[in-house]
Design a protein around this motif. Structure first.
Motif, PDB file in Angstrom:
ATOM      1  N   TYR A  96       0.828  -1.209   0.000  1.00 13.96           N
ATOM      2  CA  TYR A  96       0.000   0.000   0.000  1.00 13.96           C
ATOM      3  C   TYR A  96       0.862   1.259   0.000  1.00 13.96           C
ATOM      4  O   TYR A  96       0.560   2.227  -0.701  1.00 13.96           O
ATOM      5  CB  TYR A  96      -0.934   0.011   1.203  1.00 13.96           C
ATOM      6  N   ALA A  97       1.932   1.255   0.793  1.00 16.19           N
ATOM      7  CA  ALA A  97       2.808   2.434   0.850  1.00 16.19           C
ATOM      8  C   ALA A  97       3.492   2.656  -0.499  1.00 16.19           C
ATOM      9  O   ALA A  97       3.661   3.790  -0.944  1.00 16.19           O
ATOM     10  CB  ALA A  97       3.838   2.260   1.955  1.00 16.19           C
ATOM     11  N   LYS A  98       3.867   1.576  -1.165  1.00 11.14           N
ATOM     12  CA  LYS A  98       4.510   1.671  -2.462  1.00 11.14           C
ATOM     13  C   LYS A  98       3.570   2.262  -3.514  1.00 11.14           C
ATOM     14  O   LYS A  98       4.010   3.002  -4.397  1.00 11.14           O
ATOM     15  CB  LYS A  98       4.975   0.273  -2.895  1.00 11.14           C
ATOM     16  N   ARG A  99       2.277   1.963  -3.399  1.00 13.21           N
ATOM     17  CA  ARG A  99       1.294   2.461  -4.354  1.00 13.21           C
ATOM     18  C   ARG A  99       0.727   3.817  -3.965  1.00 13.21           C
ATOM     19  O   ARG A  99      -0.140   4.341  -4.659  1.00 13.21           O
ATOM     20  CB  ARG A  99       0.164   1.451  -4.502  1.00 13.21           C
ATOM     21  N   GLY A 100       1.167   4.367  -2.841  1.00 16.74           N
ATOM     22  CA  GLY A 100       0.722   5.696  -2.439  1.00 16.74           C
ATOM     23  C   GLY A 100      -0.570   5.718  -1.640  1.00 16.74           C
ATOM     24  O   GLY A 100      -1.153   6.775  -1.449  1.00 16.74           O
ATOM     25  N   LEU A 101      -1.030   4.574  -1.168  1.00 16.00           N
ATOM     26  CA  LEU A 101      -2.255   4.500  -0.369  1.00 16.00           C
ATOM     27  C   LEU A 101      -1.875   4.580   1.111  1.00 16.00           C
ATOM     28  O   LEU A 101      -1.932   3.597   1.842  1.00 16.00           O
ATOM     29  CB  LEU A 101      -3.018   3.206  -0.669  1.00 16.00           C
ATOM     30  N   LYS A 102      -1.488   5.766   1.538  1.00 18.31           N
ATOM     31  CA  LYS A 102      -0.928   5.933   2.878  1.00 18.31           C
ATOM     32  C   LYS A 102      -1.959   5.693   3.977  1.00 18.31           C
ATOM     33  O   LYS A 102      -1.644   5.120   5.009  1.00 18.31           O
ATOM     34  CB  LYS A 102      -0.299   7.306   3.016  1.00 18.31           C
ATOM     35  N   SER A 103      -3.212   6.122   3.789  1.00 21.68           N
ATOM     36  CA  SER A 103      -4.206   5.914   4.850  1.00 21.68           C
ATOM     37  C   SER A 103      -4.531   4.430   5.010  1.00 21.68           C
ATOM     38  O   SER A 103      -4.674   3.936   6.129  1.00 21.68           O
ATOM     39  CB  SER A 103      -5.477   6.706   4.567  1.00 21.68           C
ATOM     40  N   ALA A 104      -4.631   3.709   3.892  1.00 24.92           N
ATOM     41  CA  ALA A 104      -4.887   2.264   3.967  1.00 24.92           C
ATOM     42  C   ALA A 104      -3.688   1.556   4.585  1.00 24.92           C
ATOM     43  O   ALA A 104      -3.854   0.630   5.394  1.00 24.92           O
ATOM     44  CB  ALA A 104      -5.175   1.709   2.582  1.00 24.92           C
ATOM     45  N   ALA A 105      -2.477   1.984   4.240  1.00 21.39           N
ATOM     46  CA  ALA A 105      -1.269   1.379   4.813  1.00 21.39           C
ATOM     47  C   ALA A 105      -1.224   1.591   6.320  1.00 21.39           C
ATOM     48  O   ALA A 105      -0.859   0.686   7.077  1.00 21.39           O
ATOM     49  CB  ALA A 105      -0.022   1.960   4.156  1.00 21.39           C
ATOM     50  N   GLU A 106      -1.627   2.786   6.762  1.00 22.60           N
ATOM     51  CA  GLU A 106      -1.625   3.084   8.195  1.00 22.60           C
ATOM     52  C   GLU A 106      -2.646   2.216   8.941  1.00 22.60           C
ATOM     53  O   GLU A 106      -2.368   1.701  10.017  1.00 22.60           O
ATOM     54  CB  GLU A 106      -1.925   4.571   8.428  1.00 22.60           C
TER      55      GLU A 106
END
Length: 145
Positions: A96-106
């Motif tokens: 998720y962090a690699k794809r730019g989905l920071k809120s989902a990664a968190e």
């Protein structure tokens, strides 16, 4: 399971609960019908419906499901399942962090932390029977021969 013989009750093809003689099973509170030929049908609770649906779905022995249940029932199998979940969530966080989905990664990172805390607590709870065994051994020492 308040009725006698409910262990022999099954769900027929139309979804009605029947006994061993293929007669609909009923409860006394459902007997408000005026037609004496119309047999009332027992109202099922959610857990009974789920059990009957699973029985219908598997239609016999399910060795894979039995193996999974035995594995997850053991302490080590339970811990291994949560360990795999914990480490898999770390991979998901990275993706998720690699794809730019920071809120989902968190959110997934927080889930991973909760799973890690749960694993630690379960292992700590497992220490209680060991402490009880040690205490019993001190109170009642083994007899020497």
């Amino acid at each position: 399971m308040s009725d006698k013989g409910t262990a022999d009750n099954t769900l027929d093809a139309s979804g009605v609960l029947v006994n061993g003689d293929n007669e609909p099973v009923c409860e006394k509170r459902d007997m408000d019908h005026t037609d004496k030929h119309d047999k009332p049908v027992k109202k099922l609770r959610g857990n009974h419906i789920l059990a009957l649906a699973l029985r219908r779905m598997f239609k016999g022995p399910a060795p894979t499901l039995d193996h999974i249940i035995r594995f997850l029932s053991s302490g080590s199998g339970h811990d291994k399942f949560w360990m795999i979940t914990q480490y898999f969530t770390k991979i998901i966080v990275w993706l998720y962090a690699k794809r730019g989905l920071k809120s989902a990664a968190e959110r997934v990172r927080i889930l991973s932390g909760l799973v890690a805390d749960y694993r630690i607590m379960i292992r700590l709870v497992g220490l209680a029977p060991m402490a009880q065994f040690i205490r019993y051994g001190e109170q009642y020492p083994a007899q020497s021969r």
